[in-house]
Structures are given as C-alpha cells and as structure tokens.
Design an enzyme around this catalytic site. Structure first.
Site, PDB file in Angstrom:
ATOM      1  N   HIS A  72       0.847  -1.196   0.000  1.00 22.19           N
ATOM      2  CA  HIS A  72       0.000   0.000   0.000  1.00 22.19           C
ATOM      3  C   HIS A  72       0.890   1.258   0.000  1.00 22.19           C
ATOM      4  O   HIS A  72       0.666   2.195   0.746  1.00 22.19           O
ATOM      5  CB  HIS A  72      -0.945  -0.008   1.202  1.00 22.19           C
ATOM      6  CG  HIS A  72      -2.099  -0.955   1.023  1.00 22.19           C
ATOM      7  ND1 HIS A  72      -3.351  -0.543   0.611  1.00 22.19           N
ATOM      8  CD2 HIS A  72      -2.180  -2.294   1.164  1.00 22.19           C
ATOM      9  CE1 HIS A  72      -4.160  -1.594   0.524  1.00 22.19           C
ATOM     10  NE2 HIS A  72      -3.462  -2.665   0.853  1.00 22.19           N
ATOM     11  N   TYR A  77       3.675  -5.539  10.217  1.00 24.26           N
ATOM     12  CA  TYR A  77       3.702  -4.082  10.101  1.00 24.26           C
ATOM     13  C   TYR A  77       4.949  -3.522  10.770  1.00 24.26           C
ATOM     14  O   TYR A  77       5.583  -2.583  10.280  1.00 24.26           O
ATOM     15  CB  TYR A  77       2.458  -3.477  10.760  1.00 24.26           C
ATOM     16  CG  TYR A  77       1.212  -3.491   9.905  1.00 24.26           C
ATOM     17  CD1 TYR A  77       0.809  -4.637   9.227  1.00 24.26           C
ATOM     18  CD2 TYR A  77       0.430  -2.353   9.787  1.00 24.26           C
ATOM     19  CE1 TYR A  77      -0.339  -4.639   8.463  1.00 24.26           C
ATOM     20  CE2 TYR A  77      -0.732  -2.350   9.018  1.00 24.26           C
ATOM     21  CZ  TYR A  77      -1.103  -3.508   8.353  1.00 24.26           C
ATOM     22  OH  TYR A  77      -2.243  -3.508   7.577  1.00 24.26           O
TER      23      TYR A  77
END
Length: 337
Positions: A56, A326
């Site tokens: 992303h 993450y």
C-alpha cells in the site's frame, strides 16, 4: 466465545491487497511464516522504494472526526461511542508496493484510520474495499507474493506459477472473483471499506459480542465504466479526494454486523449469513485531504491491533499475523531502507 490475547498477524493482498507479517515466539511449526519472510517476498515482487511502505505504498492523507452513537454502548464500552467528536487521521491507498501503480488497477483500495481518543488512547482500523480477504492463513499471502515475483526474463509474473497458486489456494478465490467482477471506484469517496476480520466488542459488564464493521459512503457507491477504465489517466484518486473535501465534508456511516454463535471469527475469507443484524454506530467525517509526503498519516504505522478498551481482536490467524509484519516493514522505512 471469548476475546483472545493479541499475538501475530497479517493482512491479505490478492494480486495487491493488505500487508502484515511476523511470527510468534518459540519453535516455529513447519507451516509458520515470519514477518521477515513476507516483507522479503513483497520486496522481491515489487522492488524497494527506500523510506516507504512495502505494501500500500501509494497513498493520500486525510483528516476529520468520528462521532459514535451512544446506543453502541449496548455492545462496546469503547470511548469511540461516547457521542463526542473524536479526531481522526486517515490514509487512503492502493494495494501493492509500486508507488506508481495506476489508479485504474483492479486491486484493493485501503482506508486506514487512527482515532485519537480522550486521555491519549488510540484505536486503529485498517480496511479494504473488498468484502472478503485474499487469504485464510499467512502462508497463502506469502505464497502469493512468491508466485507473483517477476520473471527476470520477462519482467512479469510466470503465468504457470500464478495458475499453480490459484489451484492450490482456494482461500484466495473469493477476493479474486470480487476484484475481477467489479471495476475500481472513480474516487476514494465512492467506495465502502470493510474491516475484513471479525473482532470482539466488549461491554461494561465484560460481555463479548462478535462483530464485523464496514464504512459506507454517503456520497454513494460508484464504479468506473469499462470505457472510463480504459481511458482514465494513471493518477486521479488523490486529486479527486482533495477536490472533494475542498467542496465540503465527506462522510461514511459505520455499520456493524452482529455475529451469532457458530459464525466464523477465524477466517476473513468467509462471509457471515446475510440475515445477521446490522446497526449504524457512528459517522466518519473527513474535512481535508493532502498528499502524504510530510502529512500526518505518513509516519503512522496503522497496525490493526492498536486497540483501546472495549474492542478486542478475534482468533483470526491473519489478523494476528499483521502486527509483527507491520512492525518489520515500519522499522525498515523509518531506517530509510
């Protein structure tokens, strides 16, 4: 059913979905994958843009507020539903690690929210505009990245590897079919965004309720026509979002689906029955949007396991794989890698 303690996790990304990775402590089972494996596979598939997200990568910042409905206190004691305005930092994005991905790509769009609660608490929600995720297990995501790594000879994924992946990973099918059947939106403002995973709402007495949420645009759901898809420029989503917020507030209603005993809470690829109760629990209002460079959302690591009291993660192995993933990606980009 009861809420579980956060562990490891990962988002799905179907030929460009969400990101997440990392493995739990202890001896790894044969089927376990690590954050480092997934991040490395993303880098191999897309290359590396130093200092940027591994997935992303292409995104836009926005800001506004959320006002929850106190009626939601029937299921959650979260400060989100006090009825007071809660500041929000948002980020919209395209799946995948290509910062120049065309806005016409048939890949997922993301909406990530950081709610800044009274007393310094934070609540993250990291969503996609597909109702199903592209992996029931972290292994599927890793195998997808490996299969889509470009062949050095052609610069494109090997069709035979993609074919073999699809044949051996039926849990990828629901999201893939949705993306194939639905053209992307003409604006981030004209898309619903789904929490994908199941979560637990916890009330003041400690009672837990399985839920799924989605944010539905008051501007209405729209999709590019086939002719528009073929003729649109590669970059329009950021400009249109900035222009739309300059015209006036942009709003989404937060809708909650209440689960029942037996509804799967551990598989983001499986839908719940359509007759489950759905209730509106608040409204997100965005009043500004800006390019992400130097803006508030750029440095936020929208880890979906950042949760305030009243909301807890389910037993979904993909959700629980995302936090370490993450963190691995975040550490690299903060280090300028």
């Amino acid at each position: 059913m009861s809420a579980k303690t956060p562990g490891t996790l990962l988002p799905a990304w179907l030929l460009a979905t969400g990101l997440g990775l990392a493995a739990p402590a202890g001896v790894a089972a044969p089927d376990e994958v690590s954050a480092e494996q997934v991040v490395s596979a993303l880098e191999a598939a897309f290359g590396v843009t130093p200092g940027e997200r591994r997935n992303h990568t292409k995104g836009t910042c926005a800001a506004g507020e959320f006002v929850g409905l106190p009626a939601a206190a029937a299921w959650s004691r979260s400060a989100l539903f006090s009825g007071e305005s809660v500041p929000v930092v948002a980020r919209f994005s395209l799946a995948g690690g290509n910062p120049k991905a065309p806005d016409t790509a048939k890949s997922p769009r993301g909406m990530a929210l950081e709610f800044r609660l009274p007393g310094g608490g934070l609540q993250h929600m990291t969503m996609l505009n597909t109702p199903a995720f592209g992996a029931a297990h972290p292994r599927t995501f890793l195998d997808l990245m490996v299969a889509t790594k470009p062949d050095p000879a052609t610069g494109k994924p090997d069709p035979e590897k993609i074919k073999a992946f699809k044949a051996s990973h039926p849990d990828n099918l629901a999201q893939a079919q949705f993306l194939d059947a639905h053209n992307p939106p003409p604006s981030y403002a004209n898309s619903s965004y789904f929490g994908i995973h199941a979560f637990w709402f916890v009330d003041r007495d400690g009672k837990t309720t399985p839920v799924r949420w989605r944010f539905v645009p008051q501007d209405g759901e729209q999709r590019l026509g086939d002719d528009e898809l073929a003729s649109s420029p590669p970059d329009f989503l950021e400009r249109r979002l900035i222009e739309r917020t300059a015209q006036g507030p942009l709003r989404w209603d937060m809708l909650l689906t209440l689960g029942a005993p037996g509804d799967p809470t551990d598989d983001p690829t499986r839908a719940w029955p359509e007759d489950r109760p759905q209730v509106k629990v608040g409204t997100l209002t965005l009043t500004s949007a800006t390019p992400q460079k130097g803006a508030a959302c750029e440095k936020i690591n929208f880890d979906p396991l950042v949760m305030a009291d009243g909301i807890a993660p389910s037993d979904d192995p993909v959700l629980r794989f995302r936090s370490p993933a993450y963190a691995a990606s975040f550490a690299k980009r903060l280090g300028g890698q």
